[in-house]
Structure formats: C-alpha cells, structure tokens
Enzyme design. Sequence first.
Site, PDB file in Angstrom:
ATOM      1  N   CYS A 148      -5.400  -0.501   8.551  1.00  0.00           N
ATOM      2  CA  CYS A 148      -4.987  -0.416   7.147  1.00  0.00           C
ATOM      3  C   CYS A 148      -6.149  -0.900   6.296  1.00  0.00           C
ATOM      4  CB  CYS A 148      -3.767  -1.300   6.918  1.00  0.00           C
ATOM      5  SG  CYS A 148      -3.195  -1.312   5.206  1.00  0.00           S
ATOM      6  N   LEU A 149      -6.450  -0.171   5.221  1.00  0.00           N
ATOM      7  CA  LEU A 149      -7.586  -0.552   4.373  1.00  0.00           C
ATOM      8  C   LEU A 149      -7.372  -1.915   3.714  1.00  0.00           C
ATOM      9  CD1 LEU A 149      -8.435   2.895   2.709  1.00  0.00           C
ATOM     10  CD2 LEU A 149      -9.634   1.755   4.592  1.00  0.00           C
ATOM     11  N   HIS A 155       3.271   5.156   7.496  1.00  0.00           N
ATOM     12  CA  HIS A 155       2.520   3.963   7.074  1.00  0.00           C
ATOM     13  C   HIS A 155       2.451   3.897   5.536  1.00  0.00           C
ATOM     14  CE1 HIS A 155      -0.962   1.043   7.714  1.00  0.00           C
ATOM     15  NE2 HIS A 155      -1.092   1.357   6.431  1.00  0.00           N
ATOM     16  N   GLU A 156       2.137   5.047   4.905  1.00  0.00           N
ATOM     17  CA  GLU A 156       1.997   5.059   3.440  1.00  0.00           C
ATOM     18  C   GLU A 156       3.351   4.896   2.748  1.00  0.00           C
ATOM     19  OE1 GLU A 156      -0.889   4.563   2.362  1.00  0.00           O
ATOM     20  OE2 GLU A 156      -1.752   5.025   4.317  1.00  0.00           O
ATOM     21  N   HIS A 187       4.135   1.348   2.542  1.00  0.00           N
ATOM     22  CA  HIS A 187       3.423   0.686   1.436  1.00  0.00           C
ATOM     23  C   HIS A 187       4.180   0.847   0.121  1.00  0.00           C
ATOM     24  CE1 HIS A 187      -0.405  -0.877   2.822  1.00  0.00           C
ATOM     25  NE2 HIS A 187      -0.735   0.248   3.427  1.00  0.00           N
ATOM     26  N   GLN A 203      -2.078  -0.366  -3.091  1.00  0.00           N
ATOM     27  CA  GLN A 203      -3.374  -0.839  -2.560  1.00  0.00           C
ATOM     28  C   GLN A 203      -4.483  -0.822  -3.599  1.00  0.00           C
ATOM     29  OE1 GLN A 203      -2.957   1.837   1.044  1.00  0.00           O
ATOM     30  NE2 GLN A 203      -4.001   0.101   1.974  1.00  0.00           N
ATOM     31  N   GLY A 260      -5.274   7.402   4.514  1.00  0.00           N
ATOM     32  CA  GLY A 260      -4.201   7.306   3.541  1.00  0.00           C
ATOM     33  C   GLY A 260      -4.405   6.107   2.637  1.00  0.00           C
TER      34      GLY A 260
HETATM   35 ZN    ZN Z   1      -2.142   0.593   4.842  1.00  0.00          ZN
END
Ligand code: ZN
Length: 187
Positions: free
Chosen positions: A108-109, A150-151, A154, A50, A45
């Site tokens: 998480c990226l 999670h997304e 964000h 991000q 995701g």
């Molecule tokens: Zn993340």
Amino acid sequence: MRLAIRKYGDPILRAKGKRIEIVDERIRALAANMLETMHAANGVGLAAQQVGHALQLTVLDVSQVEDRPSALSLNGAPVEDPASVMPLVLLNPKLRLSDDKDSGSEGCLSFPDITAEIDRAVSVEVEAETLEGKTIRLDASGLLSRALQHEADHLNGILFIDRMSSAAKASHSSKLKRLQKETSKGI
Ligand code: ZN
C-alpha cells in the site's frame, strides 16, 4: 500535479468517503492528479483518502504488472486486454464479492516497505460511476479484483493491516509504530 501521499497514522486514512453527487471541475482535477500521483509512485491503485480527501473516488491501473494477470468484463462484455481500459477512475463503487477467497501479496502506498499476504475474494462485481456520469459494471478477477477490494476498503476507512493475520501484523509491529510516529511528527 503530484499530490503528497498520506501515510499510516494520518487520521484521514480512517475517514469514510462521502458519496460524490456532482462531478465538477474540482473532482476532475483531483482524479487527474491522483492518476499522476499513482503512476509516479508505481502504484496499481490510489484512493482519495490517501491524498487527503474523504470522498468515494479511486483510480486504478494494473497495465504495468505483467507477472500477475487480471481478467475483466465491462458491462457484461469480456475485455480481452484489460490494459486497454486502464486507467480506471471510479466514483461511488459498490462491490459484491465472490465467496471463494485466495491469499496474495499486497502492499500500500500509505505503508512504504510493508507487504503481507492478504485473503481476498477471488472475483468481484463492481458497480461504479465514471467521470462522464455513466454507471458501469465491472467483473474482475486476478490482480484487478484484489486491487479493487483494497481501494474500496480505503474508501470506507479500512486499511490492509486490518485484514492481515495477527502473526503478520505482529511481525510488522515495530515498522508500523515507527511509521505512525513519523507521520504524527509531520502533521
Ligand atoms: Zn492502499
């Protein structure tokens, strides 16, 4: 085009995303670039924050994850193979969470090399818009439920460290400080 992934310490990650009212060429290009960026980074995701945009836009793809299954209904109809509707591009998602929770591993990226056990609702109902201007309803459980939560966090400026136990956060504190410092140097 691959986009630079913003790391912890970048203030954009704390910005609440603006609702997308009109899907124009700019939004379509951003979504395509986000998909390319997520796939290149082997993520499941990615949220607009991000890649530097405070917008209610996220992309997801759980089709490459074999050891953590997902279940999904689309507009009330069960989807036998969730991979068949991936990737997902969701605009302005609204989530309703189940009361029951479970704990699972998350990364998480924007936080390279950090994973932690996070409590999330077991299942989630999502209403979102698509790039085609349709409103869809997803009912998800398993990894996809976790990824959606999670997304959606964000998109509201919430990060998974906010949901870590204090013990987990403490165990990552030196890594987090280092990451924050590296990010602030790079900006
Ligand atoms: Zn993340």
